[in-house]
Design a protein around this motif. Structure first.
Motif, PDB file in Angstrom:
ATOM      1  N   PHE A  84       8.637 -11.671   9.061  1.00 27.73           N
ATOM      2  CA  PHE A  84       8.624 -10.017   9.186  1.00 27.73           C
ATOM      3  C   PHE A  84       9.833  -9.726  10.365  1.00 27.73           C
ATOM      4  CE2 PHE A  84       5.747 -11.360  12.518  1.00 27.73           C
ATOM      5  CZ  PHE A  84       5.757 -10.508  13.424  1.00 27.73           C
ATOM      6  N   ARG A  85       9.937 -10.338  10.959  1.00 27.82           N
ATOM      7  CA  ARG A  85      11.021 -10.174  12.043  1.00 27.82           C
ATOM      8  C   ARG A  85      12.242  -9.756  11.558  1.00 27.82           C
ATOM      9  NH1 ARG A  85       8.530  -8.032  16.736  1.00 27.82           N
ATOM     10  NH2 ARG A  85       7.026  -9.423  17.251  1.00 27.82           N
ATOM     11  N   GLN A  86      12.700 -10.259  10.259  1.00 24.36           N
ATOM     12  CA  GLN A  86      13.951 -10.116   9.605  1.00 24.36           C
ATOM     13  C   GLN A  86      14.026  -8.525   8.890  1.00 24.36           C
ATOM     14  OE1 GLN A  86      13.648 -14.206   7.708  1.00 24.36           O
ATOM     15  NE2 GLN A  86      16.117 -13.937   8.058  1.00 24.36           N
ATOM     16  N   HIS A  87      12.598  -7.847   9.010  1.00 30.09           N
ATOM     17  CA  HIS A  87      12.927  -6.579   8.393  1.00 30.09           C
ATOM     18  C   HIS A  87      13.372  -5.788   9.410  1.00 30.09           C
ATOM     19  CE1 HIS A  87       9.587  -8.271   5.432  1.00 30.09           C
ATOM     20  NE2 HIS A  87      10.961  -8.222   4.847  1.00 30.09           N
ATOM     21  N   GLY A  88      13.559  -4.563   9.115  1.00 28.33           N
ATOM     22  CA  GLY A  88      14.029  -3.564  10.172  1.00 28.33           C
ATOM     23  C   GLY A  88      14.440  -2.215   9.676  1.00 28.33           C
TER      24      GLY A  88
ATOM     25  N   ARG B 244      21.366  -3.735   7.538  1.00 27.35           N
ATOM     26  CA  ARG B 244      19.766  -3.804   8.225  1.00 27.35           C
ATOM     27  C   ARG B 244      20.029  -4.296   9.452  1.00 27.35           C
ATOM     28  NH1 ARG B 244      17.537  -7.223   4.615  1.00 27.35           N
ATOM     29  NH2 ARG B 244      16.014  -5.926   3.645  1.00 27.35           N
ATOM     30  N   ARG B 245      19.403  -3.610  10.453  1.00 26.24           N
ATOM     31  CA  ARG B 245      19.185  -3.427  11.748  1.00 26.24           C
ATOM     32  C   ARG B 245      18.037  -4.098  12.279  1.00 26.24           C
ATOM     33  NH1 ARG B 245      21.465   0.772  14.186  1.00 26.24           N
ATOM     34  NH2 ARG B 245      19.762   1.674  15.134  1.00 26.24           N
ATOM     35  N   THR B 246      17.817  -5.079  12.781  1.00 29.51           N
ATOM     36  CA  THR B 246      16.389  -5.560  13.325  1.00 29.51           C
ATOM     37  C   THR B 246      16.235  -5.449  14.768  1.00 29.51           C
ATOM     38  OG1 THR B 246      17.160  -7.759  13.492  1.00 29.51           O
ATOM     39  CG2 THR B 246      16.626  -7.351  11.365  1.00 29.51           C
ATOM     40  N   ALA B 247      15.228  -5.639  15.262  1.00 29.79           N
ATOM     41  CA  ALA B 247      14.977  -5.690  16.780  1.00 29.79           C
ATOM     42  C   ALA B 247      15.581  -6.729  17.414  1.00 29.79           C
ATOM     43  CB  ALA B 247      13.559  -5.837  17.169  1.00 29.79           C
ATOM     44  N   MET B 248      16.042  -7.897  16.735  1.00 30.12           N
ATOM     45  CA  MET B 248      16.871  -8.776  17.276  1.00 30.12           C
ATOM     46  C   MET B 248      18.587  -8.767  17.005  1.00 30.12           C
ATOM     47  SD  MET B 248      14.610 -10.874  17.527  1.00 30.12           S
ATOM     48  CE  MET B 248      14.969 -12.401  17.922  1.00 30.12           C
ATOM     49  N   GLY B 249      19.013  -7.638  16.474  1.00 31.37           N
ATOM     50  CA  GLY B 249      20.497  -7.541  16.292  1.00 31.37           C
ATOM     51  C   GLY B 249      20.709  -6.688  14.789  1.00 31.37           C
TER      52      GLY B 249
ATOM     53  N   PHE C 288      12.955   2.752   7.283  1.00 32.27           N
ATOM     54  CA  PHE C 288      12.484   1.905   8.439  1.00 32.27           C
ATOM     55  C   PHE C 288      11.170   0.960   7.543  1.00 32.27           C
ATOM     56  CE2 PHE C 288      13.932   5.391  11.116  1.00 32.27           C
ATOM     57  CZ  PHE C 288      14.322   4.815  12.031  1.00 32.27           C
ATOM     58  N   GLU C 289      11.520  -0.086   7.299  1.00 39.62           N
ATOM     59  CA  GLU C 289      10.754  -0.984   6.264  1.00 39.62           C
ATOM     60  C   GLU C 289       9.685  -1.746   6.890  1.00 39.62           C
ATOM     61  OE1 GLU C 289      13.001  -4.196   4.504  1.00 39.62           O
ATOM     62  OE2 GLU C 289      14.452  -4.558   6.424  1.00 39.62           O
ATOM     63  N   GLY C 290       9.434  -1.590   7.979  1.00 41.84           N
ATOM     64  CA  GLY C 290       8.392  -2.368   8.521  1.00 41.84           C
ATOM     65  C   GLY C 290       6.959  -2.012   8.301  1.00 41.84           C
ATOM     66  N   ASN C 291       6.337  -0.890   8.254  1.00 42.81           N
ATOM     67  CA  ASN C 291       5.247  -0.455   7.717  1.00 42.81           C
ATOM     68  C   ASN C 291       5.173  -0.495   6.318  1.00 42.81           C
ATOM     69  OD1 ASN C 291       3.790   0.177  10.025  1.00 42.81           O
ATOM     70  ND2 ASN C 291       5.088   2.232  10.282  1.00 42.81           N
ATOM     71  N   TRP C 292       6.085  -0.421   5.496  1.00 43.81           N
ATOM     72  CA  TRP C 292       6.265  -0.388   4.015  1.00 43.81           C
ATOM     73  C   TRP C 292       6.011  -1.763   3.550  1.00 43.81           C
ATOM     74  CZ3 TRP C 292       6.314   3.715   0.867  1.00 43.81           C
ATOM     75  CH2 TRP C 292       6.762   4.963   1.341  1.00 43.81           C
ATOM     76  N   ARG C 293       6.706  -2.799   4.287  1.00 43.84           N
ATOM     77  CA  ARG C 293       6.572  -4.103   3.920  1.00 43.84           C
ATOM     78  C   ARG C 293       5.116  -4.654   4.259  1.00 43.84           C
ATOM     79  NH1 ARG C 293      10.707  -5.211   0.517  1.00 43.84           N
ATOM     80  NH2 ARG C 293      12.716  -4.971   1.123  1.00 43.84           N
ATOM     81  N   ALA C 294       4.570  -4.021   5.334  1.00 42.98           N
ATOM     82  CA  ALA C 294       3.453  -4.699   5.770  1.00 42.98           C
ATOM     83  C   ALA C 294       2.111  -4.118   5.374  1.00 42.98           C
ATOM     84  CB  ALA C 294       3.117  -4.387   7.349  1.00 42.98           C
ATOM     85  N   ARG C 295       2.165  -2.762   4.626  1.00 41.60           N
ATOM     86  CA  ARG C 295       1.109  -2.017   4.444  1.00 41.60           C
ATOM     87  C   ARG C 295       1.123  -1.689   2.759  1.00 41.60           C
ATOM     88  NH1 ARG C 295      -2.889  -2.237   8.177  1.00 41.60           N
ATOM     89  NH2 ARG C 295      -1.915  -2.291  10.228  1.00 41.60           N
ATOM     90  N   THR C 296       2.165  -1.965   2.116  1.00 40.49           N
ATOM     91  CA  THR C 296       2.281  -1.495   0.723  1.00 40.49           C
ATOM     92  C   THR C 296       2.445  -2.505  -0.126  1.00 40.49           C
ATOM     93  OG1 THR C 296       4.594  -0.672   0.683  1.00 40.49           O
ATOM     94  CG2 THR C 296       3.129   0.807   1.655  1.00 40.49           C
ATOM     95  N   ALA C 297       2.460  -2.135  -1.693  1.00 37.55           N
ATOM     96  CA  ALA C 297       3.079  -3.020  -2.617  1.00 37.55           C
ATOM     97  C   ALA C 297       4.554  -2.942  -2.786  1.00 37.55           C
ATOM     98  CB  ALA C 297       2.246  -2.991  -3.631  1.00 37.55           C
ATOM     99  N   LEU C 298       5.268  -2.781  -1.889  1.00 36.88           N
ATOM    100  CA  LEU C 298       6.765  -2.475  -1.953  1.00 36.88           C
ATOM    101  C   LEU C 298       7.512  -3.697  -2.388  1.00 36.88           C
ATOM    102  CD1 LEU C 298       9.100  -0.523  -1.316  1.00 36.88           C
ATOM    103  CD2 LEU C 298       9.352  -1.884   0.606  1.00 36.88           C
ATOM    104  N   GLY C 299       8.094  -3.321  -3.780  1.00 34.55           N
ATOM    105  CA  GLY C 299       8.820  -4.332  -4.584  1.00 34.55           C
ATOM    106  C   GLY C 299      10.445  -4.464  -3.974  1.00 34.55           C
ATOM    107  N   THR C 300      11.217  -4.631  -4.904  1.00 41.89           N
ATOM    108  CA  THR C 300      12.536  -4.577  -4.474  1.00 41.89           C
ATOM    109  C   THR C 300      12.862  -3.322  -4.294  1.00 41.89           C
ATOM    110  OG1 THR C 300      13.135  -6.377  -6.090  1.00 41.89           O
ATOM    111  CG2 THR C 300      14.950  -5.031  -5.497  1.00 41.89           C
ATOM    112  N   LEU C 301      13.737  -3.017  -3.221  1.00 39.01           N
ATOM    113  CA  LEU C 301      14.248  -1.665  -2.706  1.00 39.01           C
ATOM    114  C   LEU C 301      15.569  -1.579  -3.356  1.00 39.01           C
ATOM    115  CD1 LEU C 301      13.613   0.669  -0.673  1.00 39.01           C
ATOM    116  CD2 LEU C 301      14.897  -0.835   0.953  1.00 39.01           C
TER     117      LEU C 301
END
Length: 662
Positions: A153-157, A123-128, A94-107
């Motif tokens: 950020f909505r494209q993360h999921g 990758r499944r987002t809230a949009m599909g 679940f990448e949301g908190n990782w992307r928003a709160r950490t210095a996450l580079g390439t996964l």
């Protein structure tokens, strides 16, 4: 003698610009020298009853029968014509908190497989759902980059993968979600508070210490024992102590409740040069050990002081989330646990966890935070039990460092519905009055109305013991903050005296009882008011019938508006071994109403002044020197090096060392 509250403060990780991970660009992406950092492992060997939380198995063709499931273990052997799916609660990323709160580079997804297979990553987002890639693997270790490319950020999921087999079986030997980064050093201090749960705490300690990767990320494990003395010599604990003496520390102290136990553990972490973060954990949990590894990775890459909470899974219904943090509605202090009851064994339901929800607090069944927050914002309050986590969470939230609840970081815990009607209601009520005075800014009239409603709710459903506890809680809140200065043993013992006035009654589940036909809910406000007047008149005027036999009532219909003319009920909760019996008493109702009316008037009249006294005492009660004195600990004496580091960091002279955090 100096009373410096943070003897190892130069070792506590801070989050100033200079303390970001080396090479980080604007606190987001690593640059320059970096190494592979494991964010979370792919877990293969968990118990069969919990398998849907880790992996799923299906036939490659929808027309073919499902192949037999492989035996769980460090290696999974997938039969030909099968798909092993990791779109699951503990193995998806679940990448949301990782992307928003950490210095996450390439996964990257790192896998070790043997045999030809097809890897599918989505990758499944809230949009599909969006297909990322499909790749043919021939076996061996591989590291697959997961493209980001998000412009919003909505494209993360939720990122997950599956492995499909064709010609023959394939073995999955392991895997992990990893990144390239230079994390800051993290020393997790796991803190447990325990009271006469030797077998429970032994089980969770065994789970943590039996996993070398997890154990390596723990600087120390502090177990604060407030129950039967000699925990280290207990037959279930002694072997663990012998194997891990350098990591495991057991602290014996008198019973200061959960707040006192966790407070003592936090102080031990502060005094430990190896610790940068504390993780508070209940003693009666079942833990997913990888939660500790994931928390350590998160804190190592974090760009701020974000506390990280673990989800509480329902130990009775282990596939369901009981709470993923909670929100408090100011108007009526109602608690709204997030994702309550969500069945996370169904991959389709995991979409609900994609968007990180804002929360006011995360319970201390699993909460980690940097010790720098204690240095900056103080210790929790010494409120014995219940509400310490709420107040601390509201304090952090108000300071701009709200906790986040992370999917895939979780523990199983006894759900709160098993503890209805206990003495803990006193602490819940008193401590919420304190938290409201400190943080919620509720008007005096709103507080009085809230307490009046709670009292009527319990009185009109024959829960006189609970009503008496609420009244005692209001009275003690009005006594002011001085109530926190004394050892809690005498107060706690007095609650048992209240129980003796209202003894509990139950009936064996095997007894056949007549059913009570509940009234229909009132259809409109006038009907609700009419029913309230009737219920008050019944409780005040109609004589008690002490010999009335109980009638069975389903929990779903338990409410004062649905009781009607009733003298005794046996509440059908599906979790109680024996059914609790509630018996109407005119005498108890009159006595408690007579006590409640003047007390509620006092709350309305004196509440603002008492709240001001609580706020005035707040800095002292959250200070480390107060806590050391409260628990009977000697003050910590800083070294010369610690004095110099403190002066350099704060710009204050060394003489200020003893009072800066007070």
């Amino acid at each position: 003698m100096s009373t410096h509250p943070f003897p190892n403060s130069q070792r506590i990780a801070s989050f100033r610009e200079a303390d970001r991970p080396a090479g980080a660009v604007n606190g987001r992406g690593p640059a320059g020298s970096a190494r592979e950092v494991t964010l979370q492992r792919v877990l293969l060997d968990r118990p069969v009853p919990l398998r849907p939380l880790y992996w799923t198995l299906a036939a490659l063709s929808p027309l073919a029968p499902c192949p037999p499931a492989p035996e769980p273990g460090p290696v999974l052997r997938i039969p030909a014509g099968a798909v092993l799916g990791f779109d699951t609660y503990f193995n998806a990323f679940f990448e949301g908190n990782w992307r928003a709160r950490t210095a996450l580079g390439t996964l990257f997804l790192r896998l070790d497989v043997s045999g030809a297979c097809t890897l599918r990553v989505t990758r499944r987002t809230a949009m599909g759902e969006t297909l990322l890639l499909e790749r043919r693997l021939e076996g061996g270790p591989v590291r697959v980059p997961i493209p980001d490319g998000a412009i919003n950020f909505r494209q993360h999921g939720l990122i997950a993968f599956s492995i499909g087999t064709h010609e023959g079986p394939v073995e999955v030997r392991g895997g992990a979600w990893v990144t390239e980064a230079t994390p800051r050093p993290v020393g997790l201090a796991a803190v447990f508070c325990t009271f006469n749960r030797e077998k429970d705490i032994a089980a969770v300690l065994a789970a943590l210490t039996s996993d070398e990767a997890v154990l390596s990320r723990l600087a120390r494990i502090h177990v604060v024992n407030q129950g039967r003395p000699g925990l280290a010599e207990h037959p279930a604990i002694a072997p663990i102590m012998a194997r891990h003496a350098a990591k495991l520390r057991i602290i014996e102290q008198a019973n200061f409740g959960g707040a006192g136990g966790f407070g003592r553990g936090i102080l031990a972490a502060i005094d430990d040069p190896a610790a940068t973060h504390a993780v508070l954990l209940d003693d009666d949990i079942r833990i997913e050990p990888d939660s500790m590894l994931r928390m350590a990775a998160f804190f190592g890459l974090a760009t701020d002081e974000t506390p990280l909470g673990g989800h509480m899974l329902d130990m009775v219904q282990p596939m369901r989330v009981y709470e993923a943090g909670a929100v408090i509605r100011d108007a009526n202090w109602s608690f709204h646990p997030q994702h309550h009851g969500l069945d996370v064994s169904d991959p389709g339901n995991l979409t609900a966890l994609v968007d990180p929800r804002a929360i006011h607090f995360n319970g201390w069944w699993c909460l980690g935070f940097p010790l720098s927050l204690v240095e900056r914002l103080g210790m929790p309050l010494p409120v014995f039990i219940r509400g310490d986590d709420v107040e601390f969470g509201l304090r952090l939230y108000g300071a701009g460092v709200p906790a986040v609840a992370m999917p895939g970081v979780g523990v199983w815990h006894e759900p709160f519905y098993l503890k209805l009607g206990s003495w803990q209601l006193y602490y819940e009520t008193r401590n919420m009055l304190v938290a409201a005075a400190l943080h919620l800014g509720t008007a005096p009239r709103g507080i009085a109305v809230r307490m009046a409603r709670a009292l009527l709710l319990h009185l009109l459903t024959f829960r006189y013991y609970s009503a008496a506890l609420i009244l005692r809680a209001i009275a003690d809140f009005l006594r002011g903050p001085e109530i926190l200065d004394s050892a809690p043993a005498a107060l706690h013992a007095s609650l048992n005296a209240i129980r003796e006035r209202y003894p509990a009654e139950s009936v064996p589940r095997g007894v056949v009882l007549p059913d009570h036909e509940p009234l229909s809910p009132p259809p409109h406000r006038l009907a609700w008011l009419t029913r309230l007047v009737r219920a008050l008149a019944e409780s005040t005027l109609r004589p008690t019938n002490p010999g009335a036999p109980p009638r069975r009532l389903e929990m779903a219909a338990f409410g004062w508006t649905r009781l009607g003319r009733m003298d005794c009920l046996a509440l059908e909760t599906w979790w109680d071994k024996d059914l609790p019996v509630l018996r109407r008493s005119r005498e108890s109702f009159r006595a408690l109403i007579g006590e409640a009316i003047p007390l509620l008037r006092r709350l309305l009249r004196e509440g603002p002044a008492v709240g001001a006294r609580w706020r005035e005492a707040f800095p002292r009660h959250r200070s480390v020197p107060f806590w050391r004195d409260y628990l009977g600990m000697p003050p910590a004496e800083p070294t010369a090096e610690e004095r110099a580091a403190f002066a350099a960091r704060t710009g204050l002279g060394a003489a200020s060392l003893g009072t800066a955090a007070e």
